[in-house]
Design an enzyme around this catalytic site. Sequence first.
Site, short mmCIF file in Angstrom:
data_model
loop_
_atom_site.label_atom_id
_atom_site.label_comp_id
_atom_site.label_asym_id
_atom_site.label_seq_id
_atom_site.Cartn_x
_atom_site.Cartn_y
_atom_site.Cartn_z
N ALA A 69 0.83 -1.20 0.00
CA ALA A 69 0.00 0.00 0.00
C ALA A 69 0.86 1.26 0.00
O ALA A 69 2.01 1.25 0.47
CB ALA A 69 -0.92 0.01 1.22
N GLY A 117 0.56 -5.66 0.57
CA GLY A 117 -0.48 -5.79 -0.44
C GLY A 117 -0.01 -6.50 -1.69
O GLY A 117 -0.82 -7.11 -2.41
N GLU A 120 -0.46 -10.06 -0.81
CA GLU A 120 -1.90 -10.32 -0.71
C GLU A 120 -2.54 -10.44 -2.09
O GLU A 120 -3.43 -11.26 -2.31
CB GLU A 120 -2.56 -9.23 0.13
CG GLU A 120 -2.19 -9.33 1.61
CD GLU A 120 -2.69 -8.17 2.45
OE1 GLU A 120 -3.49 -8.41 3.37
OE2 GLU A 120 -2.28 -7.03 2.18
#
Length: 717
Positions: A69, A117, A120
């Site tokens: 992020a 992220g 992810e």
Amino acid sequence: MMFKGSAITVTMLDGGIAELNFDLQGESVNKFNTQTVLELEEALGILDDADDVKGLLLTSSKGVFLVGADITEFVPLFGKGEGKVGSHLAKNHDNFNLLEDLDFPTCIAINGYAMGGGLELALACDFRIMSTVAKIGLPETKLGIIPGWGGTVRLPRVAGADTAIDWICSGKEQRPDVALKAGVVDGVVEPEHLRDAALAVLQDAIDGKLDYESRRDQKTEPLKLNETEAMMVFETSKAFVAGMAGPNYPAPVVAIECMQQAARKYRDDAIAIERAGFEKVASTSVAEALVGLFLSDQLIGKKAKGWEKQADKKVERAAVLGAGIMGGGIAYQSAYKGTPIKMKDINQAGLDLGLSEANKLLAKQVNRGRMTVEKMGSILASIDPMLTYDGFEDVDVVVEAVVENPKVKHAVLADVEKQVSDDTVIASNTSTISISYLAEALERPENFCGMHFFNPVHAMPLVEVIRGEKTSDTAIARTVAYANAMGKKAIVVNDCPGFLVNRVLFPYFAGFMGLLRDGADFQQVDKVMERFGWPMGPAYLMDVVGIDTGNHAEQVMAEGFPDRMTKEFKTAGDVMFENDRYGQKNGKGFYLYENDKRGKPKKVVDPQVYELLKPVVADSKEFDKDEIIARMMIPMATELARCLEEDIVGSAPEADMALVYGVGFPPFRGGLFRWIDDMGIEKFVAMCDQYKHLGKLYEATDAQREMAANGGKYYTL
């Protein structure tokens, strides 16, 4: 081309395979900023509607895949309520779910870092192929938060609860071999074969040779643990992790709680639990502080890289003057990170001690399986011990690390300058002596600066690079470049007594001496400051630094800042020094030191200390913890403010990071200036006024009073 944005493009390849490529324009790395998230939503929507797509390959055009992020977009949301953070997360949750639910298989080719992220995103794909030079991980708990885009949901279902707990709670980067063994990735290949390998896996899935649908079921259904197994895994882990993390770092335990609560849930309900956990930790001051430190660390790294780019040449050969523990530590760090180094001393005993220090540190790496014996031998061979200046004409940087005595340093610096080339940079490892004063011994003061390492060199990340009155930018740039090459955090400061870290550390010690004078028990003060978050209390820290070293530095500070650092009473530190209690180095200081089973010094209370201190302290008195904290921290805080106001240090983030990396200021508080901001500058000034009768070190600066009047802060984010 199916889609083209400023961060993402989607193109069709042969055989009905689409390629979604990340390449955020104007940035050196890919990250999930708002633009990337919105483009991913649009691109996935197009792919979901397409009739001719049979498979999706995800790639990156940058050297890293995706670092996670854009943390700067989260900072303004901290402290504004849990809903604000959760709504910021929601869009990418939808994106990853849609990616996971596409009607065709997906494979990601991880060519570089895929962190937070980035991992992810990879977990939402069906297959993951990783380059041998890539690394993956979920570092969020290091920032006081938890994975927020499905990491706590998908990782345990892909790799098992034990692996997920370890990876998430440690926040460590994971090597390709570890990721493959854990089942987080499906293959590891050399970089040049990555794309072809990922395409081959994707084609096998399209042809039905690999079952991607069962993989999706595993990720979207409840965790395959019965209630007893789940309780054993999660409860045991919570107890262990809570003990390791301590009460000031709640995120790792919250992550485990989320995994535990979500274990019997399907994907969407499990993600809702994760989102609530993320909102819980993101609303804490710890998260705000740790994210602030992360941003400050990026700032000092960017500044150091900026200096490195200005360097006129790469440091390919270095030298250190003075062996022993410090010189040996510098030699080890230089050689270990790839810069050969000459280590000179005036006697063989010093060289033997320096080599012994380097050998000991390397042997530890071998014993822990982090290095081969052959590698250890190669590194030791790049340390060249010598009693002469032979070959010094070819070195790019010389670090002077002899005894902390101005006359000795003047003589050594003048001597070595005659042995090196005209453009060799000479740097002094002095901890207190003025760089401008030391430069008086040199014919080329423009090539001279300070390079202050902290002890032990291999463990302490900070290096202060000190600019004297005549130091050139070229000398600073090359020295910072060398510090970068050694794996250190370089912060450039201007010359003054004690420079930055020691200048603010000794007022902290002065606060401690005042408390003991007024009847405080040094053990109680140690305990209070350790609960505040310091790795060790002030008495223990003085023992580690060395009472004799502190006594010398104290005199330098008093001479440099007589209005506030001159002692007006005989201190407990003076008593320790007069009784040859120098701390760990000779086994006795405020505490006695005995080696534990691992050979490390262990502090033991010595009742004799209380008898020795009686003539210089008041009758024993129990102090409130808040008073102890105030009396310890105000002198450090006001002196740090003066350093910023006098341009000794360039910014509040640099000042804060210097204390975190140099003396272990509690990271969960985000730095000393952020601690003041968190308290409120008005409240801090009022606290100073409450204790100003104790002396000038307790007086808020004029600039701080002006900030208080105007509602100012040291940080805007």
